[in-house]
Design a protein around this motif. Sequence first.
Motif, PDB file in Angstrom:
ATOM      1  N   PRO A  57       0.799  -1.169  -0.058  1.00 20.41           N
ATOM      2  CA  PRO A  57      -0.234  -0.035  -0.070  1.00 20.41           C
ATOM      3  C   PRO A  57       0.999   1.204  -0.064  1.00 20.41           C
ATOM      4  O   PRO A  57       1.846   1.395   0.731  1.00 20.41           O
ATOM      5  CB  PRO A  57      -0.576  -0.068   1.145  1.00 20.41           C
ATOM      6  CG  PRO A  57       0.257  -0.955   2.264  1.00 20.41           C
ATOM      7  CD  PRO A  57       0.982  -1.853   1.495  1.00 20.41           C
ATOM      8  N   PHE A  58       0.226   2.275  -0.639  1.00 21.67           N
ATOM      9  CA  PHE A  58       1.445   3.345  -0.875  1.00 21.67           C
ATOM     10  C   PHE A  58      -0.017   4.782  -0.887  1.00 21.67           C
ATOM     11  O   PHE A  58      -1.100   4.408  -1.429  1.00 21.67           O
ATOM     12  CB  PHE A  58       1.909   3.710  -2.019  1.00 21.67           C
ATOM     13  CG  PHE A  58       3.305   2.912  -2.167  1.00 21.67           C
ATOM     14  CD1 PHE A  58       4.403   3.271  -1.424  1.00 21.67           C
ATOM     15  CD2 PHE A  58       3.118   1.667  -2.501  1.00 21.67           C
ATOM     16  CE1 PHE A  58       5.638   2.480  -1.785  1.00 21.67           C
ATOM     17  CE2 PHE A  58       4.256   0.811  -2.685  1.00 21.67           C
ATOM     18  CZ  PHE A  58       5.483   1.317  -2.158  1.00 21.67           C
ATOM     19  N   SER A  59       0.194   5.765  -0.252  1.00 22.18           N
ATOM     20  CA  SER A  59      -0.387   6.695  -0.471  1.00 22.18           C
ATOM     21  C   SER A  59      -0.168   7.439  -1.800  1.00 22.18           C
ATOM     22  O   SER A  59       0.830   7.875  -2.146  1.00 22.18           O
ATOM     23  CB  SER A  59      -0.277   7.811   0.565  1.00 22.18           C
ATOM     24  OG  SER A  59       0.884   8.325   0.843  1.00 22.18           O
ATOM     25  N   SER A  60      -1.196   7.581  -2.853  1.00 21.66           N
ATOM     26  CA  SER A  60      -1.029   7.907  -4.130  1.00 21.66           C
ATOM     27  C   SER A  60      -0.702   9.463  -4.294  1.00 21.66           C
ATOM     28  O   SER A  60      -0.224   9.940  -5.099  1.00 21.66           O
ATOM     29  CB  SER A  60      -2.109   7.634  -4.916  1.00 21.66           C
ATOM     30  OG  SER A  60      -3.265   8.307  -4.594  1.00 21.66           O
ATOM     31  N   CYS A  61      -1.037  10.169  -3.281  1.00 19.46           N
ATOM     32  CA  CYS A  61      -0.849  11.504  -3.123  1.00 19.46           C
ATOM     33  C   CYS A  61       0.632  11.960  -3.101  1.00 19.46           C
ATOM     34  O   CYS A  61       1.115  13.026  -3.081  1.00 19.46           O
ATOM     35  CB  CYS A  61      -1.748  12.502  -2.291  1.00 19.46           C
ATOM     36  SG  CYS A  61      -1.382  12.135  -0.507  1.00 19.46           S
ATOM     37  N   THR A  62       1.363  10.962  -2.506  1.00 17.56           N
ATOM     38  CA  THR A  62       2.958  11.040  -2.072  1.00 17.56           C
ATOM     39  C   THR A  62       3.806  10.407  -3.077  1.00 17.56           C
ATOM     40  O   THR A  62       4.969  10.716  -3.154  1.00 17.56           O
ATOM     41  CB  THR A  62       3.258  10.934  -0.832  1.00 17.56           C
ATOM     42  OG1 THR A  62       2.820   9.566  -0.283  1.00 17.56           O
ATOM     43  CG2 THR A  62       2.833  12.015   0.425  1.00 17.56           C
ATOM     44  N   GLN A  63       3.220   9.300  -3.500  1.00 14.58           N
ATOM     45  CA  GLN A  63       4.206   8.430  -4.294  1.00 14.58           C
ATOM     46  C   GLN A  63       4.424   8.841  -5.798  1.00 14.58           C
ATOM     47  O   GLN A  63       3.421   9.126  -6.534  1.00 14.58           O
ATOM     48  CB  GLN A  63       3.201   6.831  -4.475  1.00 14.58           C
ATOM     49  CG  GLN A  63       3.770   6.035  -5.083  1.00 14.58           C
ATOM     50  CD  GLN A  63       5.064   5.511  -4.442  1.00 14.58           C
ATOM     51  OE1 GLN A  63       5.563   5.748  -3.284  1.00 14.58           O
ATOM     52  NE2 GLN A  63       6.121   4.809  -5.419  1.00 14.58           N
ATOM     53  N   PRO A  64       5.705   9.197  -6.088  1.00 20.07           N
ATOM     54  CA  PRO A  64       5.844   9.474  -7.200  1.00 20.07           C
ATOM     55  C   PRO A  64       5.609   8.490  -8.386  1.00 20.07           C
ATOM     56  O   PRO A  64       5.427   7.018  -8.279  1.00 20.07           O
ATOM     57  CB  PRO A  64       7.462   9.642  -7.358  1.00 20.07           C
ATOM     58  CG  PRO A  64       7.956   9.539  -5.897  1.00 20.07           C
ATOM     59  CD  PRO A  64       6.741   8.627  -5.240  1.00 20.07           C
ATOM     60  N   ALA A  65       4.800   9.015  -9.753  1.00 17.98           N
ATOM     61  CA  ALA A  65       4.574   8.168 -10.793  1.00 17.98           C
ATOM     62  C   ALA A  65       5.848   7.610 -11.344  1.00 17.98           C
ATOM     63  O   ALA A  65       6.734   8.139 -11.497  1.00 17.98           O
ATOM     64  CB  ALA A  65       3.674   8.879 -11.661  1.00 17.98           C
ATOM     65  N   MET A  66       5.853   6.267 -11.551  1.00 16.01           N
ATOM     66  CA  MET A  66       7.125   5.764 -12.121  1.00 16.01           C
ATOM     67  C   MET A  66       6.586   4.767 -13.406  1.00 16.01           C
ATOM     68  O   MET A  66       5.621   4.057 -13.430  1.00 16.01           O
ATOM     69  CB  MET A  66       7.719   4.979 -10.861  1.00 16.01           C
ATOM     70  CG  MET A  66       8.695   5.739 -10.380  1.00 16.01           C
ATOM     71  SD  MET A  66       9.661   4.596  -9.199  1.00 16.01           S
ATOM     72  CE  MET A  66       8.797   4.530  -7.861  1.00 16.01           C
ATOM     73  N   LYS A  67       7.794   4.830 -14.379  1.00  9.73           N
ATOM     74  CA  LYS A  67       7.214   4.199 -15.440  1.00  9.73           C
ATOM     75  C   LYS A  67       7.038   2.666 -15.378  1.00  9.73           C
ATOM     76  O   LYS A  67       7.773   2.079 -14.764  1.00  9.73           O
ATOM     77  CB  LYS A  67       8.750   4.459 -16.305  1.00  9.73           C
ATOM     78  CG  LYS A  67       8.299   4.149 -18.032  1.00  9.73           C
ATOM     79  CD  LYS A  67       9.572   4.214 -18.865  1.00  9.73           C
ATOM     80  CE  LYS A  67       9.908   5.641 -19.193  1.00  9.73           C
ATOM     81  NZ  LYS A  67      11.181   5.461 -20.138  1.00  9.73           N
ATOM     82  N   GLY A  68       6.070   2.092 -15.868  1.00 11.62           N
ATOM     83  CA  GLY A  68       5.723   0.936 -15.956  1.00 11.62           C
ATOM     84  C   GLY A  68       5.015   0.291 -14.697  1.00 11.62           C
ATOM     85  O   GLY A  68       4.781  -0.938 -14.790  1.00 11.62           O
ATOM     86  N   GLN A  69       4.945   1.083 -13.811  1.00 14.42           N
ATOM     87  CA  GLN A  69       4.211   0.529 -12.314  1.00 14.42           C
ATOM     88  C   GLN A  69       2.905   0.136 -12.633  1.00 14.42           C
ATOM     89  O   GLN A  69       2.127   0.747 -13.374  1.00 14.42           O
ATOM     90  CB  GLN A  69       4.726   1.436 -11.328  1.00 14.42           C
ATOM     91  CG  GLN A  69       3.795   2.653 -11.381  1.00 14.42           C
ATOM     92  CD  GLN A  69       4.421   3.752 -10.192  1.00 14.42           C
ATOM     93  OE1 GLN A  69       5.270   3.384  -9.178  1.00 14.42           O
ATOM     94  NE2 GLN A  69       3.964   4.898 -10.152  1.00 14.42           N
TER      95      GLN A  69
END
Length: 241
Positions: A57-69
Amino acid sequence: MSNTFFLDGLEIPFREGQTVLEAVLSAGRYIPHLCWRPQLGPHSSCRLCTVIISGRPFSSCTQPAMKGQQVECDTSELHDLRRAVLQMIFVEGNHYCPSCEESGNCRLQAMAYHLGLQDNHFPQQFPIRERDSSHPDVNMDRDRCIRCEICVRASRYLDGKNVFGIHGRGIKSNLAVNAPSGLLKDTDVAAEDQAVTMCPTGCLTVKRVGFKVPIGERIFDKETIVSVALKEFRDEEVAHG
Ligand code: FES
């Protein structure tokens, strides 16, 4: 290869520096969120925006977008988790929607409708929190504070005033104001401040305008929280890129 990741199997483009939530909103999709606002950025306290990435689990408001995830958002487990978080927010305060001036304009209420909340599930805590009606134009009803700190951040970063803060911990945490008397009347808050207008609940309200907009004609009576959030995000992108 362009910068994209996958949200529930759907390819989402992103720009360098965007978080998962920002990229998803930019693509016209939605992840539930309460403490994040486009003008203020992340706070990572409400956890409604939780997604699963690579099984964690990650909070999407802080998690950097990364290629292919691979990002999972629309799963029954996550819906249950978000409902439980929202139920905890409800029982930790005193939220009586039918008698609240913000009913229909309240994001907490709108989120409850969006997530299909049927009850509070957990025992009601009934915390004792003082109301502050000392200010001539602004009412502060701590019963309705959800400690998202939007007013704290908006006052500091958008209004340049630093009026609000949170003191205490857990169920005893409470909204405080920056005045030796502890009263709102002795701060420089104004009814037009972003801190007041951005409050997502009925905690900070403007006096003498109650029911100016009748029930049934209010923001979330006419629009879903999804369309409001997407519009706000687009407006902010247009304004600041
Ligand atoms: Fe991400 Fe609240 S919106 S933690």
